[in-house]
Design a protein around this motif. Structure first.
Motif, PDB file in Angstrom:
ATOM      1  N   PRO A  93       0.824  -1.216   0.000  1.00  0.00           N
ATOM      2  CA  PRO A  93       0.000   0.000   0.000  1.00  0.00           C
ATOM      3  C   PRO A  93       0.859   1.267   0.000  1.00  0.00           C
ATOM      4  O   PRO A  93       1.863   1.348   0.715  1.00  0.00           O
ATOM      5  CB  PRO A  93      -0.805  -0.121   1.296  1.00  0.00           C
ATOM      6  CG  PRO A  93      -0.883  -1.586   1.554  1.00  0.00           C
ATOM      7  CD  PRO A  93       0.444  -2.128   1.097  1.00  0.00           C
ATOM      8  N   SER A 148      -2.306   5.186   3.659  1.00  0.00           N
ATOM      9  CA  SER A 148      -3.206   4.593   4.649  1.00  0.00           C
ATOM     10  C   SER A 148      -4.645   4.991   4.345  1.00  0.00           C
ATOM     11  O   SER A 148      -4.959   6.186   4.186  1.00  0.00           O
ATOM     12  CB  SER A 148      -2.836   5.060   6.061  1.00  0.00           C
ATOM     13  OG  SER A 148      -3.832   4.682   6.988  1.00  0.00           O
ATOM     14  N   ASP A 201      -4.612  -0.360   0.867  1.00  0.00           N
ATOM     15  CA  ASP A 201      -4.782  -1.267   1.996  1.00  0.00           C
ATOM     16  C   ASP A 201      -6.245  -1.679   2.176  1.00  0.00           C
ATOM     17  O   ASP A 201      -7.141  -1.192   1.476  1.00  0.00           O
ATOM     18  CB  ASP A 201      -4.226  -0.644   3.276  1.00  0.00           C
ATOM     19  CG  ASP A 201      -4.922   0.658   3.659  1.00  0.00           C
ATOM     20  OD1 ASP A 201      -5.953   1.022   3.031  1.00  0.00           O
ATOM     21  OD2 ASP A 201      -4.442   1.336   4.595  1.00  0.00           O
TER      22      ASP A 201
END
Length: 409
Positions: free
Chosen positions: A274, A277, A303
């Motif tokens: 990823p 976030s 993610d």
């Protein structure tokens, strides 16, 4: 209705030197008819079947031909047509096939990437034969790196006339590959993103990043583009190139700055991990990603939090989710954390069979989960017709390719 906006990036016009394949010239009449898809932004030329009752020698289409003859708005419209055909059950585009084989060099593997499909609206079928060597060591830092002995791409796109079954063109893949991915995501943004989207955040600084900037600027009034790369040299080079093309681009100091206050967050990397976030996402944002797992590697460009926070998810192709073992989505579907009822295909959105709109109160995620041969067929058909109309010396005698007839079955 989504409106087309003037692009922030000027279309490249410079030509590099071209090689001559055979000293023969193929000429063709200019296109005379127009077709367009729903919510058309630009006209798409259609002259019917490639050969039009006349046998022609196949031509060779270079990266420079595509760069010169296919604009981003034209490519976006071509994607609209082929995805509409797919939703109506007319286009065929099977899940891509990827595999790796060991070579005599322990540091490199042979890597194949094959697509097949057809678009009836363009009377064109396509086989994309992707062929590379990849650097095994590249997986150590979460990136897939091509490592051919020479600094070239040997992938070939073959276009066929569905009215005659003849091959009509052999096409370079490098420039068109980035263009059609950007155009597809531009189409998704045109259909889904907020009409007032003005700030674009981009992860990545390669050819995909540039194509996505150009495409999204073509469909939304982008006033600022924030770009981040963990490689300072790549970032500086991208900023210089994009700025010289008139794009209002600024360097982000880190991943969180790319996401903050952006209306569209676009991931255009070759990362297997990823790049931001999902906890940073804000209501009113559209997220786009292009890296996906397949049978050769597991890749998670975003993610789980991004999937879970998305009110609606749009993908390119359902069949490819399982055929390509895209575990990042399969796992969430299997354990019930993502409801399949909230996952739609871009084709259904384009055809009006599914309604997905980004608003100030929701988050929408477009996972461009695969490339499809129909994208190359549609875009390639436009370039092929334009190149025939102006004439080209790069032709292949038909008899070199015509083998003995045999029965089928």
């Amino acid at each position: 209705m989504a409106q087309a906006h003037s692009g922030c990036i000027a279309a490249p016009t410079a030509l590099r030197g071209r090689s001559v394949f055979l000293a023969r010239r193929v000429d063709g009449p200019p296109a005379t008819r127009i077709i367009s898809g729903r919510r058309s932004m630009v006209p798409v030329e259609d002259k019917g079947p490639f050969c039009a009752r006349e046998s022609r020698m196949p031509i060779v289409i270079t990266d420079d031909d595509v760069r010169r003859l296919l604009s981003m708005p034209e490519c976006i419209e071509a994607m609209r047509v082929c995805f509409r055909d797919l939703a109506e059950g007319q286009a065929v585009s099977l899940p891509r096939v990827r595999y790796t084989v060991d070579t005599s060099d322990p540091a490199r593997s042979y890597y194949a990437n094959v697509h097949v499909g057809a678009v009836p609206s363009f009377h064109t079928a396509c086989v994309r034969a992707g062929t590379h060597l990849i650097d095994k060591a590249g997986w150590g830092d979460g990136r897939r790196r091509m490592n051919n002995p020479e600094p070239v791409n040997w992938t070939v796109i073959i276009l066929y006339d569905t009215e005659t079954s003849e091959p009509v063109a052999f096409m370079h893949e490098s420039y068109l590959s980035g263009l059609r991915v950007g155009a597809t995501d531009g189409l998704a943004a045109a259909e889904i993103a907020r009409d007032d989207a003005e700030v674009l955040g981009v992860f990545g600084t390669g050819r995909q990043a540039y194509a996505h900037c150009e495409a999204i600027c073509a469909v939304r009034p982008i006033r600022q583009v924030k770009v981040f790369s963990p490689n300072p040299e790549h970032l500086a080079s991208f900023i210089a190139r994009a700025s010289s093309a008139g794009l209002p681009v600024v360097a982000a100091r880190g991943p969180e700055e790319v996401v903050k206050d952006s209306h569209i967050v676009c991931c255009t990397t070759n990362s297997t991990a990823p790049v931001f976030s999902g906890a940073w996402l804000e209501k009113g944002q559209m997220v786009i990603s292009i890296a996906n797992s397949d049978v050769t590697v597991e890749r998670r460009e975003v993610d789980e939090e991004t999937f879970l926070r998305a009110d609606e998810i749009v993908i390119t192709d359902w069949d490819s989710v399982h055929a390509n073992r895209q575990v990042e989505l399969i796992e969430l579907l299997d354990d019930g954390r993502v409801d399949a009822a909230h996952v739609h295909t871009l084709a259904d959105v384009v055809a009006g069979k599914a309604t997905v709109h980004n608003t100030p109160d929701n988050i929408v995620y477009y996972k461009n989960n695969t490339g499809l041969a129909m994208q190359f067929a549609a875009a390639g058909a436009i370039v092929c017709r334009k190149l025939r109309a102006e004439g080209t010396e790069r032709v292949i005698p038909r008899e070199w390719l015509a083998s003995e007839k045999y029965g089928i079955g």
